[in-house]
Design an enzyme around this catalytic site. Structure first.
Site, PDB file in Angstrom:
ATOM      1  N   ARG A  54       6.808  10.884 -10.324  1.00 57.54           N
ATOM      2  CA  ARG A  54       6.378  11.316  -8.981  1.00 57.54           C
ATOM      3  C   ARG A  54       4.930  10.897  -8.754  1.00 57.54           C
ATOM      4  O   ARG A  54       4.501  10.648  -7.636  1.00 57.54           O
ATOM      5  CB  ARG A  54       6.566  12.822  -8.780  1.00 57.54           C
ATOM      6  CG  ARG A  54       5.960  13.330  -7.484  1.00 57.54           C
ATOM      7  CD  ARG A  54       6.550  14.636  -6.950  1.00 57.54           C
ATOM      8  NE  ARG A  54       6.801  15.637  -7.973  1.00 57.54           N
ATOM      9  CZ  ARG A  54       5.864  16.366  -8.588  1.00 57.54           C
ATOM     10  NH1 ARG A  54       4.589  16.216  -8.300  1.00 57.54           N
ATOM     11  NH2 ARG A  54       6.215  17.245  -9.511  1.00 57.54           N
ATOM     12  N   LYS A 204      10.789  -3.109   6.351  1.00 57.21           N
ATOM     13  CA  LYS A 204      10.949  -4.187   7.345  1.00 57.21           C
ATOM     14  C   LYS A 204      10.646  -5.548   6.699  1.00 57.21           C
ATOM     15  O   LYS A 204      11.376  -5.976   5.837  1.00 57.21           O
ATOM     16  CB  LYS A 204      10.045  -3.894   8.550  1.00 57.21           C
ATOM     17  CG  LYS A 204      10.130  -2.465   9.066  1.00 57.21           C
ATOM     18  CD  LYS A 204      11.501  -2.125   9.614  1.00 57.21           C
ATOM     19  CE  LYS A 204      11.684  -0.650   9.933  1.00 57.21           C
ATOM     20  NZ  LYS A 204      10.672  -0.040  10.776  1.00 57.21           N
TER      21      LYS A 204
HETATM   22  C1  PLP Z   1      10.199   1.230  10.854  1.00 58.46           C
HETATM   23  C2  PLP Z   1       8.779   1.502  11.186  1.00 58.46           C
HETATM   24  C3  PLP Z   1       8.140   2.642  10.680  1.00 58.46           C
HETATM   25  C4  PLP Z   1       8.865   3.654   9.818  1.00 58.46           C
HETATM   26  O1  PLP Z   1       9.285   3.116   8.621  1.00 58.46           O
HETATM   27  P1  PLP Z   1      10.520   3.705   7.723  1.00 58.46           P
HETATM   28  O2  PLP Z   1      10.431   2.892   6.483  1.00 58.46           O
HETATM   29  O3  PLP Z   1      11.768   3.483   8.514  1.00 58.46           O
HETATM   30  O4  PLP Z   1      10.240   5.152   7.517  1.00 58.46           O
HETATM   31  C5  PLP Z   1       6.812   2.831  11.000  1.00 58.46           C
HETATM   32  N1  PLP Z   1       6.141   1.971  11.784  1.00 58.46           N
HETATM   33  C6  PLP Z   1       6.741   0.874  12.306  1.00 58.46           C
HETATM   34  C7  PLP Z   1       5.946  -0.041  13.177  1.00 58.46           C
HETATM   35  C8  PLP Z   1       8.067   0.598  12.027  1.00 58.46           C
HETATM   36  O5  PLP Z   1       8.656  -0.480  12.557  1.00 58.46           O
END
Ligand code: PLP
Length: 387
Positions: A54, A204
């Protein structure tokens, strides 16, 4: 090292099993030591090592090192998701009574933190249209603890002048946190543009294959340590298997983003010329209202764009999406494959229709995250669906 080299080599001295040439997944919660004294030294921070996953884990560290190098930061740490990175950063840095200044167009989940959860904790948040730079600068000048930025924004690709707003924030002693998910460190480095911390959803572009959730922050050792101390107790740790996949994704980040930058510009130009398309939002287009600011602070304009289609019958957007063959109809962005959707089901599913309208997100908007396919195939697919 340059970015493509960093992606491949940074952090790779990390754990390897049985002489393997490559990174291992250390699927362990705790780490044992040959003597109680050594264990105590690591636990007390007198020598490097790991105690409990953790807090830290060798595979997770490799992912963090890659992000740290890509953002040219003193330190980086990781989280179970992008939203965990954002909520833990805000949780660690803010106190009841603090004031936050941000923009109306942050990621939908971040917007919910600003409108619902921070006010519950006695923290006030003021949101301004990123286009309205004067109001933003005036709000910052009135004094605040933290300025939270995102550029380009999701889904309408608005651009804010990161250096200018960071200068305004530092004049009143505020910290600047910037979400760099959409730009990626290949195209933009907010820390070099005055931000104190950069946050990422690694789910992403960084991972790039849509198979692992994760988040990261990078910045000074002092600030990253403050957020890390909060995260290790609040528990939003990145899983070692996800870290392995994300680190593997980063090895090809520069190649992918270079292709996505090229593809997105070609797709944007094609859409701009099509009679069924009303408006195209992409900072790489000369028609973008903040193209000059984008060109000043970005090295490439990114793989995401959006557009509105002429929709006289009111069915145009769904009919169009259903006709696309080379686009997954799914939430998320920045993956190797093209993905398309509407903000109501993707970035802003957390918001009400009224909130989306207030953010200037029309119902006929399509968000299109361009993959690494051959762009001629993507343009043919769009052409057929639009026709
Ligand atoms: C997807 C996204 C998030 C959140 O990310 P997760 O990994 O889905 O929790 C935050 N900021 C932006 C610009 C995003 O595209």
């Amino acid at each position: 090292m340059r970015q493509s080299t960093i992606g491949v080599w940074a952090g790779e001295e990390g754990p390897k099993d049985n002489g393997s040439s490559h990174l291992s997944i250390v699927a362990r919660i705790s780490f044992d030591y040959p003597s109680a004294d050594e264990w105590a030294d690591v636990a007390l921070g007198l020598r490097p090592g790991h105690i409990y996953s953790r807090n830290s884990n060798p595979t997770v560290n490799v992912f963090e090192e890659k992000v740290r190098w890509l953002e040219e930061a003193e330190a980086a740490t990781s989280f179970a998701s992008g939203m965990a990175a954002i909520s833990n950063t805000l949780g660690a840095l803010l106190r009841p009574g603090d004031r936050v200044v941000s923009i109306t167009d942050t990621y939908g989940g971040t917007h919910r933190i600003f409108t619902e959860f921070l006010p519950q904790m006695g923290i006030s948040v003021e949101l301004y249209d990123p286009i309205d730079e004067d109001s933003l600068e005036r709000a910052i000048a009135r004094g605040c603890r933290l300025v939270y930025l995102e550029s380009p924004t999701n889904p309408t690709l608005k651009i804010v002048d990161l250096q200018k707003l960071a200068d305004a924030a530092h004049t009143v002693g505020a910290l600047v946190v910037t979400d760099n998910t959409v730009a990626t460190p290949i195209n933009q480095n907010p820390l070099k543009l005055g931000s104190d911390l950069v946050v990422h959803s690694a789910s992403k572009f960084l991972g790039g294959h849509g198979d692992a959730l994760g988040g990261a922050i990078a910045g000074s050792t002092e600030l990253v340590t403050r957020v890390f101390r909060y995260r290790e107790i609040n528990g939003a740790a990145l899983d070692p298997f996800a870290a392995f996949l994300l680190a593997r994704g980063i090895r090809t980040l520069e190649l992918r983003v270079a292709r996505q930058n090229e593809n997105a510009l070609a797709v944007a130009r094609f859409l701009e010329s099509h009679r069924a398309v009303d408006r195209v939002f992409y900072p790489g287009l000369e028609s973008h209202p903040n193209h000059d600011t984008a060109a000043k602070q970005m090295r490439g304009f990114g793989g995401m764009l959006s557009f509105t289609i002429r929709d006289t019958a009111g069915r145009g957007v769904t009919a169009f999406l259903d006709r696309l063959r080379l686009a997954r109809k799914a939430a998320s962005l920045g993956h190797v494959e093209t993905m398309a959707g509407t903000p109501a089901t993707t970035s802003h599913v957390e918001c009400t229709a009224a909130q989306r309208a207030a953010m200037g997100i029309p119902d006929t908007l399509v968000r299109y995250s361009v993959g690494i396919e051959n762009v001629a195939d993507l343009i043919e697919d769009l052409q057929r669906a639009l026709n």
